[in-house]
Design a protein around this motif. Structure first.
Motif, mmCIF file in Angstrom:
data_model
loop_
_atom_site.group_PDB
_atom_site.id
_atom_site.type_symbol
_atom_site.label_atom_id
_atom_site.label_comp_id
_atom_site.label_asym_id
_atom_site.label_seq_id
_atom_site.Cartn_x
_atom_site.Cartn_y
_atom_site.Cartn_z
ATOM 1 N N TYR A 160 0.835 -1.204 0.000
ATOM 2 C CA TYR A 160 0.000 0.000 0.000
ATOM 3 C C TYR A 160 0.869 1.253 0.000
ATOM 4 O O TYR A 160 0.624 2.202 -0.746
ATOM 5 C CB TYR A 160 -0.919 -0.004 1.224
ATOM 6 C CG TYR A 160 -1.921 1.133 1.235
ATOM 7 C CD1 TYR A 160 -3.204 0.943 0.748
ATOM 8 C CD2 TYR A 160 -1.583 2.395 1.720
ATOM 9 C CE1 TYR A 160 -4.139 1.981 0.737
ATOM 10 C CE2 TYR A 160 -2.500 3.425 1.707
ATOM 11 C CZ TYR A 160 -3.771 3.217 1.222
ATOM 12 O OH TYR A 160 -4.682 4.247 1.203
ATOM 13 N N CYS A 211 -3.454 6.508 5.637
ATOM 14 C CA CYS A 211 -4.044 5.193 5.892
ATOM 15 C C CYS A 211 -3.909 4.831 7.369
ATOM 16 O O CYS A 211 -4.871 4.401 8.014
ATOM 17 C CB CYS A 211 -3.364 4.148 5.012
ATOM 18 S SG CYS A 211 -3.865 2.439 5.352
ATOM 19 N N GLU A 223 -12.261 -2.837 7.765
ATOM 20 C CA GLU A 223 -12.677 -3.290 6.431
ATOM 21 C C GLU A 223 -13.729 -2.360 5.851
ATOM 22 O O GLU A 223 -13.747 -2.070 4.642
ATOM 23 C CB GLU A 223 -13.212 -4.711 6.522
ATOM 24 C CG GLU A 223 -13.451 -5.362 5.157
ATOM 25 C CD GLU A 223 -13.813 -6.833 5.289
ATOM 26 O OE1 GLU A 223 -13.380 -7.629 4.441
ATOM 27 O OE2 GLU A 223 -14.540 -7.177 6.242
ATOM 28 N N GLN A 249 -13.027 0.775 3.637
ATOM 29 C CA GLN A 249 -12.898 0.576 2.193
ATOM 30 C C GLN A 249 -11.737 1.382 1.604
ATOM 31 O O GLN A 249 -11.850 1.977 0.532
ATOM 32 C CB GLN A 249 -14.207 0.899 1.470
ATOM 33 C CG GLN A 249 -15.349 -0.013 1.863
ATOM 34 C CD GLN A 249 -16.586 0.151 1.001
ATOM 35 O OE1 GLN A 249 -16.704 1.093 0.225
ATOM 36 N NE2 GLN A 249 -17.511 -0.792 1.112
ATOM 37 N N LEU A 250 -10.623 1.375 2.326
ATOM 38 C CA LEU A 250 -9.405 1.972 1.779
ATOM 39 C C LEU A 250 -8.916 1.072 0.655
ATOM 40 O O LEU A 250 -8.706 -0.124 0.868
ATOM 41 C CB LEU A 250 -8.341 2.086 2.874
ATOM 42 C CG LEU A 250 -8.692 3.011 4.050
ATOM 43 C CD1 LEU A 250 -7.659 2.871 5.165
ATOM 44 C CD2 LEU A 250 -8.782 4.443 3.586
ATOM 45 N N PRO A 251 -8.732 1.587 -0.546
ATOM 46 C CA PRO A 251 -8.409 0.723 -1.694
ATOM 47 C C PRO A 251 -7.096 -0.017 -1.514
ATOM 48 O O PRO A 251 -6.060 0.574 -1.203
ATOM 49 C CB PRO A 251 -8.346 1.713 -2.868
ATOM 50 C CG PRO A 251 -8.064 3.034 -2.232
ATOM 51 C CD PRO A 251 -8.758 3.012 -0.908
ATOM 52 N N GLY A 252 -7.135 -1.344 -1.688
ATOM 53 C CA GLY A 252 -5.919 -2.149 -1.588
ATOM 54 C C GLY A 252 -5.152 -2.109 -2.896
ATOM 55 O O GLY A 252 -5.667 -1.712 -3.932
ATOM 56 N N CYS A 263 -7.045 -8.487 -3.113
ATOM 57 C CA CYS A 263 -7.270 -7.650 -1.929
ATOM 58 C C CYS A 263 -7.900 -6.338 -2.370
ATOM 59 O O CYS A 263 -7.202 -5.445 -2.854
ATOM 60 C CB CYS A 263 -5.963 -7.402 -1.181
ATOM 61 S SG CYS A 263 -6.149 -6.362 0.282
ATOM 62 N N GLN A 264 -9.216 -6.222 -2.233
ATOM 63 C CA GLN A 264 -9.915 -5.022 -2.685
ATOM 64 C C GLN A 264 -9.690 -3.848 -1.740
ATOM 65 O O GLN A 264 -9.574 -2.710 -2.183
ATOM 66 C CB GLN A 264 -11.407 -5.309 -2.806
ATOM 67 C CG GLN A 264 -11.769 -6.246 -3.954
ATOM 68 C CD GLN A 264 -13.270 -6.378 -4.105
ATOM 69 O OE1 GLN A 264 -14.013 -6.217 -3.133
ATOM 70 N NE2 GLN A 264 -13.716 -6.675 -5.313
ATOM 71 N N HIS A 265 -9.673 -4.123 -0.432
ATOM 72 C CA HIS A 265 -9.560 -3.058 0.546
ATOM 73 C C HIS A 265 -8.488 -3.386 1.585
ATOM 74 O O HIS A 265 -8.135 -4.553 1.780
ATOM 75 C CB HIS A 265 -10.900 -2.831 1.262
ATOM 76 C CG HIS A 265 -12.033 -2.538 0.333
ATOM 77 N ND1 HIS A 265 -13.147 -3.336 0.228
ATOM 78 C CD2 HIS A 265 -12.205 -1.524 -0.550
ATOM 79 C CE1 HIS A 265 -13.965 -2.845 -0.673
ATOM 80 N NE2 HIS A 265 -13.421 -1.749 -1.180
ATOM 81 N N THR A 287 -7.036 -4.227 5.051
ATOM 82 C CA THR A 287 -7.579 -5.005 6.167
ATOM 83 C C THR A 287 -6.527 -5.112 7.268
ATOM 84 O O THR A 287 -5.366 -4.710 7.082
ATOM 85 C CB THR A 287 -7.990 -6.416 5.719
ATOM 86 O OG1 THR A 287 -6.829 -7.088 5.168
ATOM 87 C CG2 THR A 287 -9.094 -6.361 4.664
#
Length: 338
Positions: free
Chosen positions: A215, A227, A277, A280-283, A288-290, A292
């Motif tokens: 990230y 983040c 989760e 919804q911070l973009p991964g 891994c979409q977000h 975690t």
């Protein structure tokens, strides 16, 4: 009210105190001195009624003398609910309550009977919270009978605020505002000793941001910092008043849960995991979409000759298993999962 009546409101009649052997003229002079002091001061008689409320005390509290003279309502000038002042404690021989009323600020009791203490006061009429240092000195007549108590006050709000700011710099993480590693270590040790004395469980969560390096590489250091700040707020949002969340290091956080069972700690851990989760911070990693977090939980009932480091090691091992099992999950000690 005219200036003459206001002035007379600060002074008692020129007569001796009940039971005193000194002439009234000397008492009047003493009262006048108290009135003119730049240090806030008030005097209570042997029945805890206000005898003197000097002008500096009126300025500090926002309460004029005529409202309190002859009454026992002086506490209203300092607190929102009934509470004894130092002068009350001396008069009523309740000095054994000093530690209860001033638990966070050490008080001193001198052989002469004088009490010294400090604490934050609500100051309802002044509309401001102030940190006051108080000294309560008893006055005796020739026969040794207590006839009054003088309480003087010093407003050290600015000094106390500066001290707290310095302490915060020493114990807070500059990026997230959470407790730093030093504060965590000190608090964990203190809670460990408390749990030992009270025979209560102590729980710990170790929270690590999954794939944070990827990230950080994708969003840069500023993006990575943002983040971490958002995750810190999410974790702190699940805390009770007596819990502590700290930035343990890098992208890892630690949560101390006093008097919490492992089952309760697991519930808190799951709430934290879900809340992060939901940010919804973009991964920036395949599958891994977000962003975690993985969390390791541990609980101990401290025993003599044991160290808090055991609890940290157990929570760390649980965190490692959560990572190994695929991340974005919580893990308990192996003995609890069997």
């Amino acid at each position: 009210m005219t200036s003459t009546s206001t002035s007379s409101a600060y002074r008692l009649p020129d007569a001796p105190l009940s039971g005193a052997s000194q002439p009234g003229q000397e008492h009047a002079f003493a009262h006048q001195l108290l009135e003119m002091l730049v240090i806030p001061a008030f005097v209570l008689d042997a029945r805890c009624r206000v005898m003197v409320w000097n002008k500096a005390c009126a300025r500090l509290t926002g309460v004029p003398a005529y409202e309190v003279l002859g009454t026992s309502e002086h506490w209203r000038s300092f607190y929102d609910s009934p509470r004894a002042t130092l002068a009350d404690l001396v008069i009523q021989d309740r000095t054994d309550e000093i530690d209860q009323l001033y638990p966070d600020q050490p008080a001193r009791y001198q052989a002469s009977g004088m009490l010294c203490a400090q604490n934050w006061c609500d100051m309802p009429r002044a509309g401001r919270r102030r940190f006051l240092v108080a000294d309560a000195s008893p006055i005796f007549d020739a026969a040794g009978k207590l006839i009054a108590v003088v309480e003087t006050l010093r407003d050290l709000t600015d000094e106390k605020t500066a001290q707290l700011a310095l302490e915060q710099l020493a114990t807070r993480d500059g990026l997230t505002g959470l407790a730093n590693r030093r504060c965590f270590d000190d608090t964990l040790q203190a809670e460990w000793m408390r749990a030992l004395r009270q025979q209560q469980p102590l729980s710990l969560l170790m929270v690590d941001v999954d794939n944070f390096k990827a990230y950080n590489d994708a969003h840069g250091h500023l993006g990575g910092d943002e983040c971490l700040k958002r995750i810190a707020l999410a974790v702190a949002g699940e805390m009770r008043a007596n819990d502590l969340v700290a930035r343990y290091g890098g992208e890892e956080f630690a949560v101390i849960l006093p008097n919490e069972s492992l089952k309760g700690a697991a519930i808190v851990a799951e709430r934290i995991r879900a809340r992060v989760e939901q940010l919804q911070l973009p991964g920036r990693r395949a599958g891994c979409q977000h962003v975690t977090v993985s969390i390791g939980a541990a609980t101990a009932l401290p025993a003599p000759n044991t160290e808090s480091s055991v609890l940290v090691a157990t929570a760390d091992a649980a965190l490692y298993r959560a990572k190994h099992m695929g991340r974005n999950r919580i893990s308990l000690p192996l003995a609890e999962q069997a």
